[in-house]
Structure formats: structure tokens, C-alpha cells
Design a protein around this motif. Structure first.
Motif, PDB file in Angstrom:
ATOM      1  N   ALA A  27       0.852  -1.191   0.000  1.00 48.05           N
ATOM      2  CA  ALA A  27       0.000   0.000   0.000  1.00 48.05           C
ATOM      3  C   ALA A  27       0.887   1.240   0.000  1.00 48.05           C
ATOM      4  CB  ALA A  27      -0.902   0.007   1.226  1.00 48.05           C
ATOM      5  N   GLY A  28       0.535   2.223  -0.834  1.00 49.28           N
ATOM      6  CA  GLY A  28       1.281   3.470  -0.899  1.00 49.28           C
ATOM      7  C   GLY A  28       2.503   3.435  -1.798  1.00 49.28           C
ATOM      8  N   HIS A  29       2.764   2.303  -2.436  1.00 49.90           N
ATOM      9  CA  HIS A  29       3.920   2.163  -3.329  1.00 49.90           C
ATOM     10  C   HIS A  29       3.454   1.921  -4.754  1.00 49.90           C
ATOM     11  CE1 HIS A  29       7.185   1.964  -0.307  1.00 49.90           C
ATOM     12  NE2 HIS A  29       6.176   1.631   0.482  1.00 49.90           N
ATOM     13  N   MET A  82       1.154   0.356 -11.861  1.00 47.56           N
ATOM     14  CA  MET A  82       0.292  -0.162 -10.810  1.00 47.56           C
ATOM     15  C   MET A  82       0.743   0.435  -9.483  1.00 47.56           C
ATOM     16  SD  MET A  82       0.478  -2.365 -13.427  1.00 47.56           S
ATOM     17  CE  MET A  82       1.859  -3.455 -13.186  1.00 47.56           C
ATOM     18  N   SER A  83      -0.226   0.843  -8.662  1.00 50.33           N
ATOM     19  CA  SER A  83       0.058   1.390  -7.333  1.00 50.33           C
ATOM     20  C   SER A  83      -0.846   0.706  -6.328  1.00 50.33           C
ATOM     21  CB  SER A  83      -0.221   2.899  -7.298  1.00 50.33           C
ATOM     22  OG  SER A  83       0.550   3.584  -8.264  1.00 50.33           O
ATOM     23  N   GLY A  84      -0.305   0.423  -5.152  1.00 47.25           N
ATOM     24  CA  GLY A  84      -1.087  -0.237  -4.121  1.00 47.25           C
ATOM     25  C   GLY A  84      -1.944   0.745  -3.340  1.00 47.25           C
ATOM     26  N   ILE A  85      -3.245   0.606  -3.439  1.00 44.81           N
ATOM     27  CA  ILE A  85      -4.159   1.360  -2.574  1.00 44.81           C
ATOM     28  C   ILE A  85      -4.191   0.656  -1.223  1.00 44.81           C
ATOM     29  CG2 ILE A  85      -6.557   2.078  -2.228  1.00 44.81           C
ATOM     30  CD1 ILE A  85      -6.761   2.197  -5.332  1.00 44.81           C
ATOM     31  N   LYS A  86      -4.268  -0.664  -1.291  1.00 51.33           N
ATOM     32  CA  LYS A  86      -4.127  -1.557  -0.127  1.00 51.33           C
ATOM     33  C   LYS A  86      -3.000  -2.525  -0.471  1.00 51.33           C
ATOM     34  CE  LYS A  86      -9.077  -1.579   0.961  1.00 51.33           C
ATOM     35  NZ  LYS A  86     -10.271  -2.439   1.084  1.00 51.33           N
ATOM     36  N   ASP A  87      -2.458  -3.229   0.509  1.00 48.47           N
ATOM     37  CA  ASP A  87      -1.529  -4.312   0.204  1.00 48.47           C
ATOM     38  C   ASP A  87      -2.238  -5.249  -0.774  1.00 48.47           C
ATOM     39  OD1 ASP A  87       0.375  -3.278   1.934  1.00 48.47           O
ATOM     40  OD2 ASP A  87       0.156  -4.856   3.431  1.00 48.47           O
TER      41      ASP A  87
END
Length: 111
Positions: A27-29, A82-87
Motif C-alpha cells: 500500500a502506498g507504493h 500499478m500502485s497499491g491502494i491496499k496491500d
């Protein structure tokens, strides 16, 4: 398991016909804003939530939310990230051009 600044990837199978990976996006990456000249890939979300950006150019990106059991096919030359909103855990099935990546932006200094 291959550690990445955004999470990790595990190559499940790689041969001359296809490659299958299991990826973990924290998440956040996010991975690089990138495209592939030849590689064709399909994403399938197992768990979590991904922000998926895709377009024909850096300036024309559309933003989508990919949830579990959703998939998306990425054709060669399509700019994406792609970006993690959640893990998030997801599968990538692709052709086997593993070094075919052109990075346009990368917050981890890998350009």
C-alpha cells in the motif's frame, strides 16, 4: 522471491512460451511508469486493491481501480503503472521478454 522497493515478485514459471509471476504491491507504493516494446501481459488481482494507470502515452493515462477477481490485458507499447491502494497480491501472465521494460518515471531512482 525477488524483493523490489514496492514489494516483491515470485516467478512461478518462465519458459519460451510464457512467464507467470505472483506479485505483492505494498500500500502506498508503485512500480515504474513504463511500457514494453514486445511483452504482452495480463494482470489478475487475487486480493487487495490496485490503482492501475494505462494509456497510449504518459499524457493520456486513464485511472482504474482493480479489485479481487478483476483482470486487465496490457498490449505492447501501452504506458502503464500499478500502485497499491491496499496491500495487494496479483498474478501477471506474460510473454517471456522479461528485460523488455522502458521506464518513463520511477520514484525509486531506477531510470
Amino acid at each position: 522471491m525477488i524483493e523490489k522497493p514496492w514489494g516483491s515478485e515470485e516467478i512461478i514459471e518462465s519458459n519460451t512460451n510464457y512467464t507467470m509471476k505472483k506479485l505483492f504491491m505494498k500500500a502506498g507504493h508503485s512500480c515504474s511508469l513504463q511500457y514494453h516494446n514486445e511483452k504482452h501481459e495480463t494482470l489478475y488481482v487475487l486480493s487487495g486493491e490496485l490503482l492501475f494507470e494505462i494509456g497510449s502515452s504518459k499524457e493520456s493515462l486513464q485511472k482504474l481501480i482493480l479489485l479481487p477477481n478483476m483482470s486487465y490485458v496490457i498490449s505492447p507499447k501501452m504506458v502503464h503503472r500499478m500502485s497499491g491502494i491496499k496491500d495487494t497480491y496479483y498474478i501477471e501472465a506474460s510473454t517471456s521478454q522479461l528485460n523488455d521494460v522502458v521506464r518513463l518515471e520511477d520514484k525509486y531512482g531506477r531510470i
